[in-house]
Design a protein around this motif. Structure first.
Motif, PDB file in Angstrom:
ATOM      1  N   THR A  38       0.835  -1.207   0.000  1.00 46.28           N
ATOM      2  CA  THR A  38       0.000   0.000   0.000  1.00 46.28           C
ATOM      3  C   THR A  38       0.871   1.259   0.000  1.00 46.28           C
ATOM      4  OG1 THR A  38      -1.681  -1.205   1.250  1.00 46.28           O
ATOM      5  CG2 THR A  38      -1.903   1.168   1.199  1.00 46.28           C
ATOM      6  N   VAL A  39       2.017   1.183   0.681  1.00 47.12           N
ATOM      7  CA  VAL A  39       2.946   2.327   0.670  1.00 47.12           C
ATOM      8  C   VAL A  39       3.451   2.547  -0.757  1.00 47.12           C
ATOM      9  CG1 VAL A  39       5.190   3.193   1.468  1.00 47.12           C
ATOM     10  CG2 VAL A  39       3.653   2.051   3.087  1.00 47.12           C
ATOM     11  N   GLU A  40       3.824   1.476  -1.401  1.00 51.69           N
ATOM     12  CA  GLU A  40       4.322   1.595  -2.772  1.00 51.69           C
ATOM     13  C   GLU A  40       3.264   2.235  -3.674  1.00 51.69           C
ATOM     14  OE1 GLU A  40       5.617  -2.013  -4.624  1.00 51.69           O
ATOM     15  OE2 GLU A  40       6.128  -0.932  -6.465  1.00 51.69           O
ATOM     16  N   ASP A  41       2.049   1.763  -3.517  1.00 51.08           N
ATOM     17  CA  ASP A  41       0.930   2.272  -4.281  1.00 51.08           C
ATOM     18  C   ASP A  41       0.733   3.778  -4.010  1.00 51.08           C
ATOM     19  OD1 ASP A  41      -1.147   1.664  -5.969  1.00 51.08           O
ATOM     20  OD2 ASP A  41      -2.603   1.560  -4.320  1.00 51.08           O
ATOM     21  N   LEU A  42       0.763   4.145  -2.752  1.00 51.08           N
ATOM     22  CA  LEU A  42       0.589   5.548  -2.341  1.00 51.08           C
ATOM     23  C   LEU A  42       1.633   6.441  -3.018  1.00 51.08           C
ATOM     24  CD1 LEU A  42      -0.822   7.373   0.179  1.00 51.08           C
ATOM     25  CD2 LEU A  42       1.498   7.191   1.033  1.00 51.08           C
ATOM     26  N   LEU A  43       2.868   5.952  -3.062  1.00 56.19           N
ATOM     27  CA  LEU A  43       3.942   6.755  -3.660  1.00 56.19           C
ATOM     28  C   LEU A  43       3.718   6.969  -5.156  1.00 56.19           C
ATOM     29  CD1 LEU A  43       7.096   5.342  -1.828  1.00 56.19           C
ATOM     30  CD2 LEU A  43       5.765   7.398  -1.290  1.00 56.19           C
ATOM     31  N   ASN A  44       2.928   6.079  -5.766  1.00 52.76           N
ATOM     32  CA  ASN A  44       2.633   6.237  -7.199  1.00 52.76           C
ATOM     33  C   ASN A  44       1.605   7.318  -7.485  1.00 52.76           C
ATOM     34  OD1 ASN A  44       4.355   4.268  -8.150  1.00 52.76           O
ATOM     35  ND2 ASN A  44       2.837   2.631  -7.880  1.00 52.76           N
ATOM     36  N   TYR A  45       0.811   7.710  -6.482  1.00 56.92           N
ATOM     37  CA  TYR A  45      -0.207   8.731  -6.785  1.00 56.92           C
ATOM     38  C   TYR A  45      -0.140   9.983  -5.916  1.00 56.92           C
ATOM     39  CZ  TYR A  45      -2.978   6.668  -2.887  1.00 56.92           C
ATOM     40  OH  TYR A  45      -3.402   6.215  -1.669  1.00 56.92           O
ATOM     41  N   VAL A  46       0.373   9.850  -4.686  1.00 58.62           N
ATOM     42  CA  VAL A  46       0.197  10.957  -3.735  1.00 58.62           C
ATOM     43  C   VAL A  46       0.810  12.272  -4.233  1.00 58.62           C
ATOM     44  CG1 VAL A  46       2.229  10.467  -2.261  1.00 58.62           C
ATOM     45  CG2 VAL A  46       0.192  11.507  -1.266  1.00 58.62           C
ATOM     46  N   THR A 206     -10.195   7.103   9.295  1.00 57.15           N
ATOM     47  CA  THR A 206     -11.039   6.204   8.501  1.00 57.15           C
ATOM     48  C   THR A 206     -10.991   4.798   9.103  1.00 57.15           C
ATOM     49  OG1 THR A 206     -11.257   5.085   6.370  1.00 57.15           O
ATOM     50  CG2 THR A 206      -9.089   5.930   6.882  1.00 57.15           C
ATOM     51  N   ASP A 207     -12.094   4.071   8.962  1.00 49.09           N
ATOM     52  CA  ASP A 207     -12.118   2.687   9.456  1.00 49.09           C
ATOM     53  C   ASP A 207     -11.368   1.728   8.525  1.00 49.09           C
ATOM     54  OD1 ASP A 207     -13.483   3.196  11.772  1.00 49.09           O
ATOM     55  OD2 ASP A 207     -15.464   2.954  10.830  1.00 49.09           O
ATOM     56  N   THR A 208     -11.060   2.178   7.332  1.00 54.58           N
ATOM     57  CA  THR A 208     -10.334   1.317   6.383  1.00 54.58           C
ATOM     58  C   THR A 208      -9.021   0.846   6.998  1.00 54.58           C
ATOM     59  OG1 THR A 208     -11.233   2.619   4.565  1.00 54.58           O
ATOM     60  CG2 THR A 208      -9.304   1.269   4.058  1.00 54.58           C
ATOM     61  N   LEU A 209      -8.723  -0.424   6.860  1.00 57.38           N
ATOM     62  CA  LEU A 209      -7.441  -0.955   7.353  1.00 57.38           C
ATOM     63  C   LEU A 209      -6.349  -0.537   6.363  1.00 57.38           C
ATOM     64  CD1 LEU A 209      -8.772  -4.544   8.196  1.00 57.38           C
ATOM     65  CD2 LEU A 209      -8.589  -2.576   9.752  1.00 57.38           C
ATOM     66  N   TRP A 210      -5.169  -0.222   6.870  1.00 62.64           N
ATOM     67  CA  TRP A 210      -4.119   0.315   5.992  1.00 62.64           C
ATOM     68  C   TRP A 210      -3.902  -0.515   4.709  1.00 62.64           C
ATOM     69  CZ3 TRP A 210      -2.165   4.428   4.226  1.00 62.64           C
ATOM     70  CH2 TRP A 210      -0.996   4.380   3.465  1.00 62.64           C
ATOM     71  N   PRO A 211      -3.854  -1.843   4.768  1.00 62.17           N
ATOM     72  CA  PRO A 211      -3.619  -2.580   3.518  1.00 62.17           C
ATOM     73  C   PRO A 211      -4.722  -2.368   2.468  1.00 62.17           C
ATOM     74  CG  PRO A 211      -3.140  -3.983   5.391  1.00 62.17           C
ATOM     75  CD  PRO A 211      -3.815  -2.748   5.938  1.00 62.17           C
ATOM     76  N   ASP A 212      -5.896  -1.879   2.899  1.00 61.88           N
ATOM     77  CA  ASP A 212      -6.997  -1.649   1.949  1.00 61.88           C
ATOM     78  C   ASP A 212      -7.112  -0.188   1.521  1.00 61.88           C
ATOM     79  OD1 ASP A 212      -7.835  -4.331   2.037  1.00 61.88           O
ATOM     80  OD2 ASP A 212      -9.048  -3.971   3.838  1.00 61.88           O
ATOM     81  N   PHE A 213      -6.204   0.657   1.985  1.00 61.31           N
ATOM     82  CA  PHE A 213      -6.297   2.093   1.680  1.00 61.31           C
ATOM     83  C   PHE A 213      -6.003   2.325   0.194  1.00 61.31           C
ATOM     84  CE2 PHE A 213      -4.819   6.530   1.685  1.00 61.31           C
ATOM     85  CZ  PHE A 213      -5.831   7.124   2.427  1.00 61.31           C
ATOM     86  N   GLU A 215      -6.277   5.019  -3.553  1.00 60.84           N
ATOM     87  CA  GLU A 215      -6.245   6.379  -4.108  1.00 60.84           C
ATOM     88  C   GLU A 215      -7.632   7.013  -4.052  1.00 60.84           C
ATOM     89  OE1 GLU A 215      -4.579   6.753  -8.018  1.00 60.84           O
ATOM     90  OE2 GLU A 215      -4.993   8.917  -8.102  1.00 60.84           O
ATOM     91  N   GLU A 216      -8.635   6.207  -4.328  1.00 59.20           N
ATOM     92  CA  GLU A 216     -10.005   6.728  -4.311  1.00 59.20           C
ATOM     93  C   GLU A 216     -10.336   7.332  -2.937  1.00 59.20           C
ATOM     94  OE1 GLU A 216     -12.737   3.613  -5.151  1.00 59.20           O
ATOM     95  OE2 GLU A 216     -14.449   4.990  -5.080  1.00 59.20           O
ATOM     96  N   GLU A 217      -9.953   6.624  -1.908  1.00 59.87           N
ATOM     97  CA  GLU A 217     -10.228   7.134  -0.559  1.00 59.87           C
ATOM     98  C   GLU A 217      -9.383   8.379  -0.268  1.00 59.87           C
ATOM     99  OE1 GLU A 217     -10.205   4.373   2.758  1.00 59.87           O
ATOM    100  OE2 GLU A 217     -11.375   5.879   3.861  1.00 59.87           O
ATOM    101  N   PHE A 218      -8.155   8.369  -0.727  1.00 64.03           N
ATOM    102  CA  PHE A 218      -7.284   9.528  -0.515  1.00 64.03           C
ATOM    103  C   PHE A 218      -7.912  10.783  -1.136  1.00 64.03           C
ATOM    104  CE2 PHE A 218      -3.747  12.329  -1.737  1.00 64.03           C
ATOM    105  CZ  PHE A 218      -3.216  12.564  -0.474  1.00 64.03           C
ATOM    106  N   ARG A 219      -8.425  10.610  -2.342  1.00 57.83           N
ATOM    107  CA  ARG A 219      -9.065  11.722  -3.036  1.00 57.83           C
ATOM    108  C   ARG A 219     -10.275  12.235  -2.238  1.00 57.83           C
ATOM    109  NH1 ARG A 219     -10.770  13.922  -7.988  1.00 57.83           N
ATOM    110  NH2 ARG A 219      -8.991  13.260  -9.195  1.00 57.83           N
ATOM    111  N   LYS A 220     -11.053  11.307  -1.705  1.00 52.13           N
ATOM    112  CA  LYS A 220     -12.224  11.700  -0.904  1.00 52.13           C
ATOM    113  C   LYS A 220     -11.804  12.463   0.349  1.00 52.13           C
ATOM    114  CE  LYS A 220     -15.527   8.165  -2.201  1.00 52.13           C
ATOM    115  NZ  LYS A 220     -15.605   6.720  -1.989  1.00 52.13           N
TER     116      LYS A 220
END
Ligand code: IPE
Ligand code: IPE
Ligand code: MG
Length: 236
Positions: A38-46, A206-213, A215-220
């Motif tokens: 999820t960290v890797e994914d975050l770095l691709n969009y944040v 957010t109640d979302t668990l970190w592994p499920d976080f 981009e869509e949620e980040f945008r929200k």
């Protein structure tokens, strides 16, 4: 990105890896591995959202209380992450910084962190800050010690201390305070994260668990942040 507010610095308490693993009937370590994805994914969009600094709470001064097996697995994952992502960080002009007591980490981890930090500091546009062996109280104590030593040596007078000067003694004085702090997995507490820096940050849990976080949620969350009225104690 259109219509989204500008946030220069986002800080995240990446919580819930253990609960994610439990939910999927897997060992805790698997939750941490998924969390690293999820960290890797975050770095691709944040950084596409205008964000310049991201601070990720990866290991607290209290996390040493966990089993040796879990601590070792977290350190091994971190080493692997550094090895794997170094080139990507260089290619994407992301500088790595660490906030926390680096010297208290295992020697190999500390030395590979120092290596990646030095390499990525040469040319960068974005900053990834990993909070490692980090405690908000420890940071303030460490700053107070540094300041006291300078007072004793006669370099500075205690009476000259004010808030902006105190900031200079914190781990990363040049980094602006986060405007937004996100915590995953629903706990309504700071867990000793950035006590000084979050004084006026907006919190989003957010109640979302970190592994499920995602981009869509980040945008929200950014959209939600844009609707907040940040008053800083004043009134128009
Ligand atoms: C966060 O997940 C990662 C670290 C603290 C290293 P946790 O391991 O705290 O997950 P939970 O809180 O047990 O679900
Ligand atoms: C905070 O999470 C630390 C990190 C995310 C690294 P914890 O899971 O350690 O916090 P508590 O124990 O729920 O307060
Ligand atoms: Mg937790």
């Amino acid at each position: 990105m259109n219509d989204l507010p500008e946030v220069k610095h986002v800080a995240i308490i990446m919580d819930g890896n253990g609960r994610w693993a439990k939910k999927h009937d897997l060992p805790r370590v698997e939750g941490h591995k998924k969390g690293a994805d999820t960290v890797e994914d975050l770095l691709n969009y944040v950084y596409n959202y205008g964000v310049k600094y991201v601070t990720l709470y990866a290991f607290s001064t209290e996390n040493w209380k966990r089993s040796e097996e879990e601590v070792n697995a977290l350190m091994a994952l971190l080493s692997f992450f550094l090895q794997e992502k170094k080139q990507k960080m260089l290619d994407n002009r992301i500088r790595l910084c660490v906030t926390g007591r680096i010297d208290g980490l295992p020697k190999e981890v500390a030395s590979s962190l120092r290596n990646v930090m030095a390499e990525t500091a040469k040319d960068y546009e974005y900053t990834l800050i990993l909070a490692l062996n980090y405690g908000g109280r420890a940071e303030i104590v460490d700053a107070a010690k540094k300041f006291a030593k300078e007072c004793i040596s006669g370099k500075i007078s205690p009476d000259s201390l004010d808030e902006s000067m105190f900031k200079e003694y914190l781990y990363l004085p040049d980094v602006p305070d986060p405007e937004l702090m996100i915590r995953t997995s629903g706990e309504l507490r700071l867990s000793n994260f950035l006590l000084w820096e979050l004084s006026y940050s907006e919190f989003y849990v957010t109640d979302t668990l970190w592994p499920d976080f995602s981009e869509e949620e980040f945008r929200k969350i950014l959209e939600n942040f844009g609707k907040r009225d940040r008053r800083f104690g004043g009134r128009k």
